[in-house]
Design an enzyme around this catalytic site. Structure first.
Site, short mmCIF file in Angstrom:
data_model
loop_
_atom_site.label_atom_id
_atom_site.label_comp_id
_atom_site.label_asym_id
_atom_site.label_seq_id
_atom_site.Cartn_x
_atom_site.Cartn_y
_atom_site.Cartn_z
N ASP A 13 0.66 -1.12 -0.74
CA ASP A 13 0.01 -0.39 -0.15
C ASP A 13 1.41 1.68 0.30
OD1 ASP A 13 -2.74 0.92 -0.17
OD2 ASP A 13 -2.22 1.43 2.70
N ASN A 61 -11.26 -2.52 -4.60
CA ASN A 61 -10.20 -1.88 -5.55
C ASN A 61 -10.43 -1.75 -7.14
OD1 ASN A 61 -6.94 -2.51 -4.29
ND2 ASN A 61 -8.20 -0.98 -3.73
C1 IPE Z 1 -4.96 -2.43 0.17
O1 IPE Z 1 -4.41 -1.37 -0.27
C2 IPE Z 1 -5.27 -3.39 -0.60
C3 IPE Z 1 -3.76 -3.21 -2.04
C4 IPE Z 1 -2.52 -2.91 -1.52
C5 IPE Z 1 -3.81 -3.99 -3.35
P1 IPE Z 1 -6.19 -0.50 0.06
O2 IPE Z 1 -5.42 1.04 -0.19
O3 IPE Z 1 -6.83 -0.70 -1.52
O4 IPE Z 1 -6.95 -0.53 1.14
P2 IPE Z 1 -7.80 0.41 2.07
O5 IPE Z 1 -8.23 1.14 0.73
O6 IPE Z 1 -6.72 2.02 2.49
O7 IPE Z 1 -8.27 -0.33 3.06
C1 IPE Z 2 -1.54 0.39 -3.10
O1 IPE Z 2 -1.47 1.49 -2.72
C2 IPE Z 2 -1.61 -0.76 -4.54
C3 IPE Z 2 -3.86 -0.76 -4.42
C4 IPE Z 2 -4.17 -1.05 -4.41
C5 IPE Z 2 -3.64 -1.00 -6.24
P1 IPE Z 2 -2.80 2.32 -2.95
O2 IPE Z 2 -3.19 2.99 -5.25
O3 IPE Z 2 -4.09 2.26 -2.28
O4 IPE Z 2 -2.01 4.04 -2.69
P2 IPE Z 2 -2.25 5.39 -2.02
O5 IPE Z 2 -2.96 4.43 -0.31
O6 IPE Z 2 -3.60 5.58 -2.33
O7 IPE Z 2 -1.12 6.07 -1.05
MG MG Z 3 -4.13 2.56 -0.14
#
Ligand code: IPE
Ligand code: IPE
Ligand code: MG
Length: 226
Positions: A13, A61
């Site tokens: 993340d 996602n």
């Molecule tokens: C969790 O990250 C999913 C992945 C890293 C693939 P998210 O950014 O989607 O999670 P939340 O929304 O903060 O819980």
């Molecule tokens: C994790 O990074 C990757 C995926 C969930 C696909 P994020 O896209 O959630 O990045 P932040 O949390 O917005 O920084």
């Molecule tokens: Mg995230």
């Protein structure tokens, strides 16, 4: 190293925030994240870990804007295709967990092929969690049990999960500062050790990975015993 985890999971993340800090579009962060992911996959195998699960995309996602998803799929297509052979050559096998059916068709094929073409007798299993959610996985397993018309015990139930044949994660790492599991390995994580770091995933270097492993190696896992 002593007390090396057998199976590590990473919730990768922080890509979006990493890009934002650099006044760049989110896709810039996802690209940096993909580079990191491939590098860590190779590194984990060298450390002697046997299973690495990478959380690429959660079921939640999939409701992100189409533009971001298209970008993510494009990157995944490119990085995955470019590195699969290299991973095989290092004697790694690939496994996918999650619901492939909602993904673009060419990616579904890429994923299925990557599993079937994996080397026999590989000494490292790289698991990609894509359109994965712990709850849908459990519900899917329950429905399969009902279809069979048989009650299940823990062993039987485990064999109905996407992770059939894979040991439970010993250590789950989450980068990006959030203190939650976000539907990752909900059933399997029952006794996992958790490691949270504020480091955003594109900055999660091999040295940071080592730090997590070292932290894990010092923990005492009691599993309810004294
Ligand atoms: C969790 O990250 C999913 C992945 C890293 C693939 P998210 O950014 O989607 O999670 P939340 O929304 O903060 O819980
Ligand atoms: C994790 O990074 C990757 C995926 C969930 C696909 P994020 O896209 O959630 O990045 P932040 O949390 O917005 O920084
Ligand atoms: Mg995230």
């Amino acid at each position: 190293m002593k007390n090396l985890p057998l199976h590590v999971g990473i919730i990768m993340d922080g890509n979006g925030r990493w890009a934002k800090k650099r006044i760049q579009p989110r896709a810039f962060g996802h690209k940096a994240g993909m580079n990191r992911m491939i590098s860590l996959a190779e590194y984990a195998q060298k450390t002697g870990i046997k299973y690495l699960t990478l959380y690429v995309l959660s079921t939640e996602n999939l409701s992100r804007p189409k533009e971001e998803l298209d970008g993510l799929f494009g990157l995944f297509r490119k990085y995955f295709t470019a590195n699969v052979k290299k991973l095989y050559a290092q004697n790694a096998r690939i496994k996918i967990i999650g619901d492939k059916s909602a993904l673009p068709e060419d990616i579904q094929k890429l994923l299925v092929d990557s599993e079937t073409n994996s080397p026999e007798g590989a000494d490292f299993t790289l698991i990609f969690a894509i359109n994965y959610g712990g709850r849908p996985e459990i519900i899917n397993a329950v429905n399969r049990a009902i279809e069979r018309g048989e009650k299940v015990d823990e062993k039987g139930f485990t064999s109905l999960l996407y992770t059939d044949g894979i040991p439970d994660p010993d250590l789950i790492i989450r980068t990006g500062g959030e203190l939650r599991l976000s539907n990752f390995l909900t059933y399997q994580a029952a006794y996992a050790e958790l490691y949270f770091t504020d480091v955003l995933f594109p900055d999660f270097t091999e040295a940071e990975f080592d730090r997590a492993i070292e932290n894990y190696s010092k923990r005492e896992r009691r599993f309810g015993k004294i």
